[in-house]
Design an enzyme around this catalytic site. Structure first.
Site, PDB file in Angstrom:
ATOM      1  N   SER A  63      15.685  -6.514  -3.216  1.00 11.36           N
ATOM      2  CA  SER A  63      15.890  -6.557  -4.663  1.00 11.36           C
ATOM      3  C   SER A  63      17.161  -7.337  -5.029  1.00 11.36           C
ATOM      4  CB  SER A  63      16.018  -5.143  -5.222  1.00 11.36           C
ATOM      5  OG  SER A  63      14.906  -4.366  -4.848  1.00 11.36           O
TER       6      SER A  63
HETATM    7  N1  SAH Z   1      14.630  -1.295  -1.137  1.00 17.26           N
HETATM    8  C1  SAH Z   1      14.202  -2.532  -0.515  1.00 17.26           C
HETATM    9  C2  SAH Z   1      13.234  -3.274  -1.405  1.00 17.26           C
HETATM   10  C3  SAH Z   1      11.983  -3.481  -0.663  1.00 17.26           C
HETATM   11  S1  SAH Z   1      10.586  -4.053  -1.545  1.00 17.26           S
HETATM   12  C4  SAH Z   1      15.372  -3.378  -0.107  1.00 17.26           C
HETATM   13  O1  SAH Z   1      16.510  -3.022  -0.451  1.00 17.26           O
HETATM   14  O2  SAH Z   1      15.188  -4.375   0.588  1.00 17.26           O
HETATM   15  C5  SAH Z   1       9.575  -2.598  -1.521  1.00 17.26           C
HETATM   16  C6  SAH Z   1       9.190  -2.064  -0.182  1.00 17.26           C
HETATM   17  O3  SAH Z   1       8.334  -0.960  -0.422  1.00 17.26           O
HETATM   18  C7  SAH Z   1       8.399  -3.021   0.706  1.00 17.26           C
HETATM   19  O4  SAH Z   1       9.042  -3.133   1.929  1.00 17.26           O
HETATM   20  C8  SAH Z   1       7.025  -2.346   0.846  1.00 17.26           C
HETATM   21  O5  SAH Z   1       6.434  -2.546   2.110  1.00 17.26           O
HETATM   22  C9  SAH Z   1       7.394  -0.894   0.621  1.00 17.26           C
HETATM   23  N2  SAH Z   1       6.313  -0.002   0.222  1.00 17.26           N
HETATM   24  C10 SAH Z   1       5.307  -0.211  -0.654  1.00 17.26           C
HETATM   25  N3  SAH Z   1       4.532   0.888  -0.770  1.00 17.26           N
HETATM   26  C11 SAH Z   1       5.081   1.819   0.063  1.00 17.26           C
HETATM   27  C12 SAH Z   1       4.743   3.179   0.398  1.00 17.26           C
HETATM   28  N4  SAH Z   1       3.710   3.819  -0.134  1.00 17.26           N
HETATM   29  N5  SAH Z   1       5.537   3.817   1.283  1.00 17.26           N
HETATM   30  C13 SAH Z   1       6.602   3.218   1.850  1.00 17.26           C
HETATM   31  N6  SAH Z   1       6.959   1.942   1.581  1.00 17.26           N
HETATM   32  C14 SAH Z   1       6.208   1.255   0.698  1.00 17.26           C
END
Ligand code: SAH
Length: 221
Positions: A63
């Site tokens: 993000s």
């Molecule tokens: N907080 C992260 C942002 C990642 S983007 C950072 O700081 O880099 C969102 C993430 O959520 C992705 O890696 C995606 O694979 C994950 N995601 C989506 N649905 C999910 C679920 N049901 N459980 C766990 N992770 C999930």
């Protein structure tokens, strides 16, 4: 490595955070401490402190720094809190939480991302973060309840499992939207055993939350 970009990191805090509405000293200190370059692929390091999300593989993104700060501030974290982070991704948001909260539990559905994040935490000696590979829409019941829960992927609604895993007085932040592309950042506060207050903070754009209490795996983008 953390030294290398300390100027850029300070500037990011001054220009992208303090000039907007980030004022919680714990959040500002965490954002000034965690090396964002350590959470992105090496060929992107020069972009580490730009005001935008960046690709991290598996079609996912780290993000924008401002959004991480905004969400962390809205969680009203204190040093004795136990936090749950859904969507580990690069691990950056969990790392920020871990510099404020006592313990951070983080769930990621892609094994490759969960494994890489684990390596990063080990390298940085961040030893108060635990990672689970699995469906975060179901939370992480073994360590519940949590003082704060943050979801960094957008779902169609607030998963009941996550509400159930909040302490009374706890806060949950999640992007919620009717479509996969655009969401409203929602804060839910558990005010009693069966009482929840829900407020909308701002419009956001996150990757979809895929899981049992999120979107279906093959939902249209
Ligand atoms: N907080 C992260 C942002 C990642 S983007 C950072 O700081 O880099 C969102 C993430 O959520 C992705 O890696 C995606 O694979 C994950 N995601 C989506 N649905 C999910 C679920 N049901 N459980 C766990 N992770 C999930």
């Amino acid at each position: 490595m953390p030294q290398e970009y300390s100027m850029e990191r300070k500037q990011m805090v001054e220009r992208q955070l303090k000039r907007r509405d980030i004022h919680d000293p714990l959040v500002l200190r965490a954002m000034e401490t965690v090396p964002r370059e350590a959470f992105i692929p090496e060929n992107m390091h020069t972009f580490a402190y730009e005001d935008r999300p960046l690709p991290i593989g598996e079609d996912q993104t780290i993000s924008q720094p401002y959004i991480v700060a905004l969400m962390t501030q809205a969680l009203e974290l204190t040093p004795k809190d136990r936090a749950l982070d859904i969507g580990t991704g690069s691990g950056y948001a969990a790392a920020i939480l871990s510099r404020i909260a006592e313990k951070v539990y983080s769930v990621e559905r892609y094994k490759s991302l969960a494994d890489t994040a684990k390596e990063r935490f080990a390298r940085l000696c961040y030893d108060n973060i635990w990672i689970l590979e699995g469906d975060g829409t179901l939370g992480w019941p073994e360590h519940a309840p949590y003082d704060a829960i943050v979801v960094t992927a957008g779902g169609p609604d607030v998963p009941q499992a996550l509400l159930d895993q909040l302490v009374v007085g706890g806060r949950l932040l999640i992007p919620v939207g009717k479509t996969l592309q655009l969401q409203e950042l929602v804060r839910v506060r558990r005010t009693g055993q069966d009482e929840f207050e829900r407020e909308k903070l701002t419009d956001v754009r996150f990757v979809p939350l895929i899981g049992e209490q999120g979107w279906e795996e093959n939902a249209q983008r």
